[in-house]
Design a protein around this motif. Structure first.
Motif, PDB file in Angstrom:
ATOM      1  N   VAL A  88     -54.629 -31.076  45.063  1.00  0.00           N
ATOM      2  CA  VAL A  88     -54.815 -32.241  44.416  1.00  0.00           C
ATOM      3  C   VAL A  88     -53.751 -33.101  43.962  1.00  0.00           C
ATOM      4  CG1 VAL A  88     -57.090 -31.324  44.002  1.00  0.00           C
ATOM      5  CG2 VAL A  88     -55.194 -30.920  42.217  1.00  0.00           C
ATOM      6  N   HIS A  94     -52.993 -34.999  49.100  1.00  0.00           N
ATOM      7  CA  HIS A  94     -54.459 -35.191  49.360  1.00  0.00           C
ATOM      8  C   HIS A  94     -54.806 -33.909  49.752  1.00  0.00           C
ATOM      9  CE1 HIS A  94     -54.384 -36.265  53.347  1.00  0.00           C
ATOM     10  NE2 HIS A  94     -53.309 -37.049  53.029  1.00  0.00           N
ATOM     11  N   ALA A 110     -64.784 -31.591  39.585  1.00  0.00           N
ATOM     12  CA  ALA A 110     -64.319 -33.256  39.336  1.00  0.00           C
ATOM     13  C   ALA A 110     -63.034 -33.811  40.339  1.00  0.00           C
ATOM     14  CB  ALA A 110     -63.965 -33.297  37.893  1.00  0.00           C
ATOM     15  N   LEU A 111     -62.293 -32.654  40.601  1.00  0.00           N
ATOM     16  CA  LEU A 111     -61.250 -32.935  41.626  1.00  0.00           C
ATOM     17  C   LEU A 111     -61.873 -32.835  42.867  1.00  0.00           C
ATOM     18  CD1 LEU A 111     -58.604 -31.005  39.431  1.00  0.00           C
ATOM     19  CD2 LEU A 111     -58.681 -33.428  39.584  1.00  0.00           C
ATOM     20  N   GLY A 112     -62.632 -32.481  43.233  1.00  0.00           N
ATOM     21  CA  GLY A 112     -63.100 -32.274  44.737  1.00  0.00           C
ATOM     22  C   GLY A 112     -62.584 -31.007  45.216  1.00  0.00           C
ATOM     23  N   HIS A 118     -57.865 -39.225  38.637  1.00  0.00           N
ATOM     24  CA  HIS A 118     -59.345 -39.083  38.964  1.00  0.00           C
ATOM     25  C   HIS A 118     -59.811 -39.306  40.277  1.00  0.00           C
ATOM     26  CE1 HIS A 118     -63.340 -39.475  37.648  1.00  0.00           C
ATOM     27  NE2 HIS A 118     -63.319 -40.742  38.080  1.00  0.00           N
ATOM     28  N   ARG A 119     -60.769 -38.690  40.659  1.00  0.00           N
ATOM     29  CA  ARG A 119     -61.197 -39.005  42.014  1.00  0.00           C
ATOM     30  C   ARG A 119     -62.738 -39.572  41.647  1.00  0.00           C
ATOM     31  NH1 ARG A 119     -61.348 -34.492  46.770  1.00  0.00           N
ATOM     32  NH2 ARG A 119     -62.321 -35.845  48.229  1.00  0.00           N
ATOM     33  N   PRO A 147     -65.771 -37.301  44.325  1.00  0.00           N
ATOM     34  CA  PRO A 147     -65.372 -35.908  44.684  1.00  0.00           C
ATOM     35  C   PRO A 147     -66.198 -35.540  45.879  1.00  0.00           C
ATOM     36  CG  PRO A 147     -66.696 -35.897  42.907  1.00  0.00           C
ATOM     37  CD  PRO A 147     -66.411 -37.277  43.277  1.00  0.00           C
TER      38      PRO A 147
END
Length: 351
Positions: A324, A350, A312-314, A32-33, A36
């Motif tokens: 990710v 990342h 949600a994950l950017g 979870h980020r 984001p």
């Protein structure tokens, strides 16, 4: 039994047997980020795969054709759905049309109703270079799938029993083809050794067709008087097959198919390194049970869900989604660990 009747049997048994959750995607958990730092409007689903431009990383994979009017109707509906989203569509094996010209319309209907979209022709590894060209020309296809279905053929009562020379024939088709060639498995997965062999003969696109989706051993066993049940659980789970393929260095584009049922599965397939995800059994089920309009709505919802997951994950695009971090657990982690594929690399990367 005629080839056309066999095609219809395949559709019927595919709907009856359905899909399992054995593709391995449940063993992947995104990290979870909290920040984001992205707007949903920034997310782009468009992508380019080796010169093939896709409006989204989703395509409708090979299902049918060659079963007369019934399969012509299915392919027309699938083409109309593909056209609504401008997504690629692959047809089922065109060997039926090569053997019986009356079956050509069941394939040509795809280009008729998807006139400007990407269309993939489809032949088996037994095809000659001339047959492959005929199949591409039949559809004015943008790419050619060559399917590998050894287990299906072995279980099929009237199936092939000689698989010698397949790599040589594929190499000849690759060298002579004017469109990209995609070698695909039909539900039993590809190992990194297989992908390496294909790369060595000039194949730049693989569809790993992993275990967990439409199971052609179950389908063919339903047509047998004496079952070969030992093949029903045979294969490499889709998630493991993607990682296996990506472990091969070099410019090989990986397409993921095999039990992909929703946007969450698609996001995980892409995070593993696939560049696009194909759906067949799930789309066929929607079409059969809900009709064409509701299938269009289902795919629209799927694209919206994928956009939300990426936000949600950017991840602003597919390339960022492929970077990710996530945690692998369970059977897929065990599989990859035994195969000396370092799962910690997925957990510590990342964007």
């Amino acid at each position: 039994m005629s080839r056309a009747k066999r095609k219809l049997d395949h559709i019927e048994h595919a709907l009856e047997t359905g899909q399992s959750r054995a593709s391995g995607f449940d063993d992947i958990q995104f990290i979870h980020r909290t920040f984001p730092d992205i707007s949903v409007e920034e997310v782009s689903l468009s992508t380019d795969i080796g010169g093939l431009n896709l409006s989204s990383p989703i395509f409708i994979n090979a299902m049918t054709g060659g079963g007369g009017k019934d399969t012509e109707v299915i392919n027309r509906q699938l083409a109309q759905i593909s056209n609504a989203f401008n997504i690629p569509m692959a047809v089922g094996s065109q060997m039926s049309a090569l053997k019986d010209k009356n079956e050509m319309d069941s394939y040509k209907v795809v280009r008729q109703y998807h006139p400007k979209g990407l269309v993939f022709a489809n032949v088996g590894s037994e095809a000659t270079t001339d047959q492959a060209k005929l199949c591409v020309n039949m559809l004015e296809a943008d790419a050619l799938q060559i399917h590998m279905n050894v287990i299906q053929e072995l279980v099929m009562p009237e199936g092939d029993r000689d698989f010698t020379g397949a790599l040589t024939r594929i190499e000849q088709i690759v060298k002579s083809s004017e469109v990209p060639v995609i070698v695909k498995e039909v539900g039993f997965g590809m190992s990194r050794e297989t992908v390496y062999q294909l790369k060595e003969i000039g194949v730049n696109f693989v569809d790993i067709g992993g275990f967990g989706g439409t199971n052609f051993s179950l389908i063919e066993n339903a047509r047998r008087t004496r079952r070969m049940a030992f093949f029903d659980q045979w294969g490499i789970p889709t998630a493991a097959a993607i990682a296996e393929a990506k472990a091969v260095s070099g410019p090989v584009h990986v397409l993921a198919t095999g039990g992909i049922q929703n946007a969450f599965d698609i996001s995980k397939a892409l995070a593993l390194g696939a560049e696009a995800a194909g759906m067949a059994g799930r789309v066929l089920k929607w079409l059969n049970e809900e009709g064409e309009e509701q299938t269009i709505q289902q795919i629209n919802d799927l694209l919206e869900d994928l956009t939300m997951i990426m936000a949600a994950l950017g991840a602003r695009n597919i390339k960022e989604l492929q970077k990710v971090p996530f945690i692998l657990t369970g059977e897929i982690k065990n599989w990859l660990t035994e195969r000396h594929i370092d799962t910690a690399l997925f957990a510590n990367r990342h964007i």
